[in-house]
Design a protein around this motif. Structure first.
Motif, PDB file in Angstrom:
ATOM      1  N   THR A 195     -27.499  -5.228 -32.063  1.00 29.72           N
ATOM      2  CA  THR A 195     -26.341  -5.094 -31.173  1.00 29.72           C
ATOM      3  C   THR A 195     -25.243  -4.233 -31.778  1.00 29.72           C
ATOM      4  O   THR A 195     -24.411  -3.694 -31.042  1.00 29.72           O
ATOM      5  CB  THR A 195     -25.768  -6.467 -30.783  1.00 29.72           C
ATOM      6  N   LEU A 244     -22.025  -4.092 -22.780  1.00 28.87           N
ATOM      7  CA  LEU A 244     -21.751  -5.392 -23.379  1.00 28.87           C
ATOM      8  C   LEU A 244     -22.288  -5.547 -24.802  1.00 28.87           C
ATOM      9  O   LEU A 244     -22.241  -6.642 -25.349  1.00 28.87           O
ATOM     10  CB  LEU A 244     -22.348  -6.496 -22.493  1.00 28.87           C
ATOM     11  N   THR A 268     -19.964  -7.179 -27.179  1.00 28.61           N
ATOM     12  CA  THR A 268     -19.738  -8.565 -26.761  1.00 28.61           C
ATOM     13  C   THR A 268     -20.876  -9.439 -27.261  1.00 28.61           C
ATOM     14  O   THR A 268     -20.657 -10.511 -27.826  1.00 28.61           O
ATOM     15  CB  THR A 268     -19.613  -8.665 -25.228  1.00 28.61           C
ATOM     16  N   TYR A 269     -22.111  -8.962 -27.078  1.00 29.22           N
ATOM     17  CA  TYR A 269     -23.270  -9.694 -27.601  1.00 29.22           C
ATOM     18  C   TYR A 269     -23.198  -9.815 -29.121  1.00 29.22           C
ATOM     19  O   TYR A 269     -23.487 -10.860 -29.688  1.00 29.22           O
ATOM     20  CB  TYR A 269     -24.585  -9.009 -27.206  1.00 29.22           C
ATOM     21  N   MET A 313     -20.599  -9.925 -30.980  1.00 27.05           N
ATOM     22  CA  MET A 313     -19.601 -10.939 -31.351  1.00 27.05           C
ATOM     23  C   MET A 313     -20.146 -12.353 -31.122  1.00 27.05           C
ATOM     24  O   MET A 313     -19.954 -13.237 -31.966  1.00 27.05           O
ATOM     25  CB  MET A 313     -18.297 -10.700 -30.596  1.00 27.05           C
ATOM     26  N   TYR A 314     -20.838 -12.584 -30.028  1.00 26.47           N
ATOM     27  CA  TYR A 314     -21.424 -13.910 -29.783  1.00 26.47           C
ATOM     28  C   TYR A 314     -22.481 -14.250 -30.826  1.00 26.47           C
ATOM     29  O   TYR A 314     -22.576 -15.389 -31.287  1.00 26.47           O
ATOM     30  CB  TYR A 314     -22.016 -14.011 -28.378  1.00 26.47           C
ATOM     31  N   VAL A 352     -12.931  -2.492 -29.420  1.00 28.68           N
ATOM     32  CA  VAL A 352     -13.288  -3.859 -29.772  1.00 28.68           C
ATOM     33  C   VAL A 352     -12.498  -4.335 -30.982  1.00 28.68           C
ATOM     34  O   VAL A 352     -12.464  -3.674 -32.015  1.00 28.68           O
ATOM     35  CB  VAL A 352     -14.805  -3.970 -30.075  1.00 28.68           C
TER      36      VAL A 352
END
Length: 159
Positions: A27, A35, A38-39, A41-42, A126
């Protein structure tokens, strides 16, 4: 017959962490669409949670999962390494003293990587969730080390 050394929670932690680190790499390095960060970070949050879990499990978990079972003194590590070159190498069920030291190194690197990620920014789109509470010099430091530690981590994984 084989004796299972590690319990199910420890085995699940290990293999899920492998998958999460691979997902963090993918990622961050490949364009996956709007995204992807975002992925990333998750995945990072998940890695942080898993490492915190493993630290707690290393203190409170089953006997073979406890750090006290496989983290040995520097003297024991050197003694083990020395024995590897003798006719009677020391044998261990589970991690040997050098392996225990590597577990500590890997957990420390992964924890540092995840924590620095919380303070990382790309200065474009980000920001990590804690960028706003840190000084710009610390954010720059954390961002730099977030990238550097991953390279170090790959070397340790290879070893």
């Amino acid at each position: 017959m084989f004796k299972k050394v590690w319990d199910i929670p420890t085995r699940l932690f290990h293999w899920l962490l492998v998958l999460l680190i691979a997902a963090a790499y993918v990622t961050a390095e490949f364009e996956l669409g709007d995204l992807d960060m975002t992925y990333h970070m998750y995945v990072g949050y998940s890695i942080l949670a898993f490492v915190i879990y493993r630290i707690l499990w290393g203190i409170l978990g089953s006997s073979s999962a406890r750090f006290s079972d496989f983290i040995k003194s520097p003297k024991a590590v050197f003694s083990y390494i020395k024995s590897m070159y003798s006719s009677q190498p020391q044998k261990y069920l589970g991690h040997n003293p050098a392996g225990g030291l590597m577990v500590l190194a890997l957990l420390t690197l992964i924890l540092m990587q995840a924590i620095f990620g919380l303070f990382t920014t790309d200065d474009i789109l980000v920001d990590g969730p804690l960028v706003h509470i840190a000084s710009s010099s610390f954010v720059s430091f954390a961002s730099s080390w977030h990238h550097t530690i991953f390279d170090i981590l790959l070397i340790f994984i290879g070893i």
